[in-house]
Motif scaffolding. Structure first.
Motif, mmCIF file in Angstrom:
data_model
loop_
_atom_site.group_PDB
_atom_site.id
_atom_site.type_symbol
_atom_site.label_atom_id
_atom_site.label_comp_id
_atom_site.label_asym_id
_atom_site.label_seq_id
_atom_site.Cartn_x
_atom_site.Cartn_y
_atom_site.Cartn_z
ATOM 1 N N MET A 84 0.823 -1.218 0.000
ATOM 2 C CA MET A 84 0.000 0.000 0.000
ATOM 3 C C MET A 84 0.853 1.263 0.000
ATOM 4 O O MET A 84 1.643 1.475 0.928
ATOM 5 N N PRO A 85 0.701 2.129 -1.001
ATOM 6 C CA PRO A 85 1.369 3.433 -0.944
ATOM 7 C C PRO A 85 0.682 4.336 0.067
ATOM 8 O O PRO A 85 -0.486 4.141 0.412
ATOM 9 N N PRO A 107 -4.554 -5.392 -0.816
ATOM 10 C CA PRO A 107 -3.626 -4.485 -0.135
ATOM 11 C C PRO A 107 -2.696 -5.276 0.788
ATOM 12 O O PRO A 107 -3.141 -6.160 1.525
ATOM 13 N N LEU A 108 -1.396 -4.939 0.746
ATOM 14 C CA LEU A 108 -0.402 -5.692 1.501
ATOM 15 C C LEU A 108 0.428 -4.791 2.402
ATOM 16 O O LEU A 108 0.724 -3.642 2.068
ATOM 17 N N LEU A 109 0.804 -5.333 3.554
ATOM 18 C CA LEU A 109 1.794 -4.732 4.434
ATOM 19 C C LEU A 109 3.135 -5.395 4.150
ATOM 20 O O LEU A 109 3.254 -6.621 4.233
ATOM 21 N N CYS A 110 4.141 -4.586 3.812
ATOM 22 C CA CYS A 110 5.463 -5.100 3.465
ATOM 23 C C CYS A 110 6.508 -4.512 4.402
ATOM 24 O O CYS A 110 6.228 -3.617 5.207
ATOM 25 N N GLU A 111 7.742 -5.002 4.296
ATOM 26 C CA GLU A 111 8.806 -4.541 5.191
ATOM 27 C C GLU A 111 9.008 -3.032 5.093
ATOM 28 O O GLU A 111 9.257 -2.365 6.094
ATOM 29 N N ARG A 112 8.902 -2.472 3.907
ATOM 30 C CA ARG A 112 9.176 -1.057 3.696
ATOM 31 C C ARG A 112 7.911 -0.207 3.603
ATOM 32 O O ARG A 112 7.968 0.930 3.148
ATOM 33 N N SER A 113 6.788 -0.748 4.010
ATOM 34 C CA SER A 113 5.539 -0.003 3.929
ATOM 35 C C SER A 113 5.575 1.229 4.813
ATOM 36 O O SER A 113 5.948 1.154 5.995
ATOM 37 N N VAL A 114 5.178 2.365 4.259
ATOM 38 C CA VAL A 114 5.002 3.588 5.037
ATOM 39 C C VAL A 114 3.618 3.585 5.679
ATOM 40 O O VAL A 114 3.458 3.927 6.856
ATOM 41 N N GLN A 123 -9.975 -2.117 8.549
ATOM 42 C CA GLN A 123 -11.299 -2.447 8.025
ATOM 43 C C GLN A 123 -11.975 -1.210 7.441
ATOM 44 O O GLN A 123 -12.623 -1.274 6.383
ATOM 45 N N LYS A 124 -11.830 -0.072 8.113
ATOM 46 C CA LYS A 124 -12.421 1.165 7.608
ATOM 47 C C LYS A 124 -11.758 1.593 6.298
ATOM 48 O O LYS A 124 -12.426 2.086 5.384
ATOM 49 N N LYS A 125 -10.438 1.414 6.222
ATOM 50 C CA LYS A 125 -9.733 1.743 4.987
ATOM 51 C C LYS A 125 -10.240 0.891 3.830
ATOM 52 O O LYS A 125 -10.498 1.393 2.727
ATOM 53 N N VAL A 126 -10.384 -0.402 4.065
ATOM 54 C CA VAL A 126 -10.844 -1.305 3.009
ATOM 55 C C VAL A 126 -12.265 -0.952 2.573
ATOM 56 O O VAL A 126 -12.582 -0.943 1.376
ATOM 57 N N ALA A 127 -13.136 -0.645 3.541
ATOM 58 C CA ALA A 127 -14.505 -0.242 3.194
ATOM 59 C C ALA A 127 -14.491 1.037 2.351
ATOM 60 O O ALA A 127 -15.256 1.176 1.393
ATOM 61 N N HIS A 128 -13.610 1.973 2.714
ATOM 62 C CA HIS A 128 -13.489 3.206 1.927
ATOM 63 C C HIS A 128 -13.009 2.893 0.519
ATOM 64 O O HIS A 128 -13.562 3.410 -0.470
ATOM 65 N N TRP A 129 -11.989 2.046 0.397
ATOM 66 C CA TRP A 129 -11.472 1.705 -0.944
ATOM 67 C C TRP A 129 -12.508 0.963 -1.763
ATOM 68 O O TRP A 129 -12.589 1.135 -2.981
ATOM 69 N N GLN A 130 -13.338 0.135 -1.105
ATOM 70 C CA GLN A 130 -14.402 -0.547 -1.841
ATOM 71 C C GLN A 130 -15.396 0.469 -2.397
ATOM 72 O O GLN A 130 -15.898 0.321 -3.519
ATOM 73 N N ALA A 149 -9.719 -6.719 -1.127
ATOM 74 C CA ALA A 149 -9.616 -7.714 -0.060
ATOM 75 C C ALA A 149 -9.110 -7.084 1.235
ATOM 76 O O ALA A 149 -8.526 -6.001 1.227
ATOM 77 N N PRO A 150 -9.330 -7.752 2.368
ATOM 78 C CA PRO A 150 -8.784 -7.253 3.629
ATOM 79 C C PRO A 150 -7.263 -7.140 3.583
ATOM 80 O O PRO A 150 -6.591 -7.928 2.897
ATOM 81 N N VAL A 151 -6.727 -6.182 4.316
ATOM 82 C CA VAL A 151 -5.282 -5.976 4.370
ATOM 83 C C VAL A 151 -4.608 -7.209 4.976
ATOM 84 O O VAL A 151 -5.067 -7.751 5.984
ATOM 85 N N MET A 152 -3.518 -7.648 4.334
ATOM 86 C CA MET A 152 -2.747 -8.781 4.843
ATOM 87 C C MET A 152 -1.261 -8.439 4.811
ATOM 88 O O MET A 152 -0.813 -7.649 3.976
#
Length: 243
Positions: A84-85, A107-114, A123-130, A149-152
């Protein structure tokens, strides 16, 4: 052209419905009146002509008319798995990806994610993006709404994939990468790309062990929110008209 709205209700076989709150609010903002035409789609394929029959302070009733069996989807179903940017860039990525024909977004959480979000905030972010995806489909004429999809976390997502099956898996990379595979015979693709700063070497190696091929979009280094959109544009230009 009549205004176009998504309704999260099955429209096949319906004669008259009360619009859900979101669509009703848009109809009221546009000051439509009984007798005015609109187009509805429920995400299950095709779209329906409809006509406003009653306007209340909170409720809008419409008569469902003829069904048009149209499809504006890409022949190749593309899932974008994206680190996710930050800031509003994810909103723009979701919007433009839906306009360009994405089938699903992970949407993914990665080592370098800001951008780091979890729990209720995620959950609120995902609902907004939907919601952003729905609006983009209304605007662009799509008849199916991609799922956000839900953030993982990336390791958990890779572990959940299972056997590759028929889907080609690519990881957008600048390291030992090859040109994109030929698309004309493909029906499904999963594309993995990193956040700002890209995927770490360990993350990319993990993806490769899960069957992801390193693919390049060219010599230039693209932003985290540009690279997946460039891929989708390439897929659309290469495969449109082949279905």
């Amino acid at each position: 052209m009549p205004p176009r709205f998504h309704v999260d209700l099955p429209l096949a076989g319906a004669a008259e419905i009360t619009l859900p709150e979101g669509a009703a609010r848009h109809v009221q903002v546009l000051r439509l009146q009984p007798g005015d035409a609109l187009t509805l789609f429920d995400g299950r394929g095709g779209e329906w002509m409809a006509e406003v029959t009653a306007m209340g302070r909170r409720e809008v009733s419409v008569r469902i008319g003829a069904h048009a069996n149209v499809s504006r989807e890409l022949p190749l179903a593309v899932t974008l798995a994206v680190g996710m940017p930050a800031n509003e860039r994810m909103d723009a990525l979701v919007e433009k990806a839906c306009e360009l024909g994405v089938a699903a977004i992970q949407p993914l959480l990665c080592e370098r994610s800001v951008l780091r979000t979890a729990g209720e905030r995620a959950q609120k972010k995902v609902a907004h993006w939907q919601g952003v995806a729905v609006a983009a489909c209304e605007q662009s004429g799509r008849t199916r709404v991609p799922t956000v999809a839900p953030v993982m976390a990336l390791p958990q997502w890779l572990a959940s994939l299972g056997p590759r099956g028929d889907a080609v898996r690519i990881v957008l990379s600048l390291r030992d990468a090859h040109p994109l595979p030929a698309l004309r015979q493909l029906r499904e693709m999963i594309s993995l790309s990193g956040p700002e700063g890209g995927l770490s070497a360990a993350e990319e190696d993990s993806a490769r062990r899960c069957g992801f091929q390193a693919a390049s979009l060219g010599a230039r280094t693209l932003r985290a929110d540009t690279a997946p959109l460039a891929l989708l544009a390439h897929v659309g230009l290469t495969t449109e008209g082949l279905a």
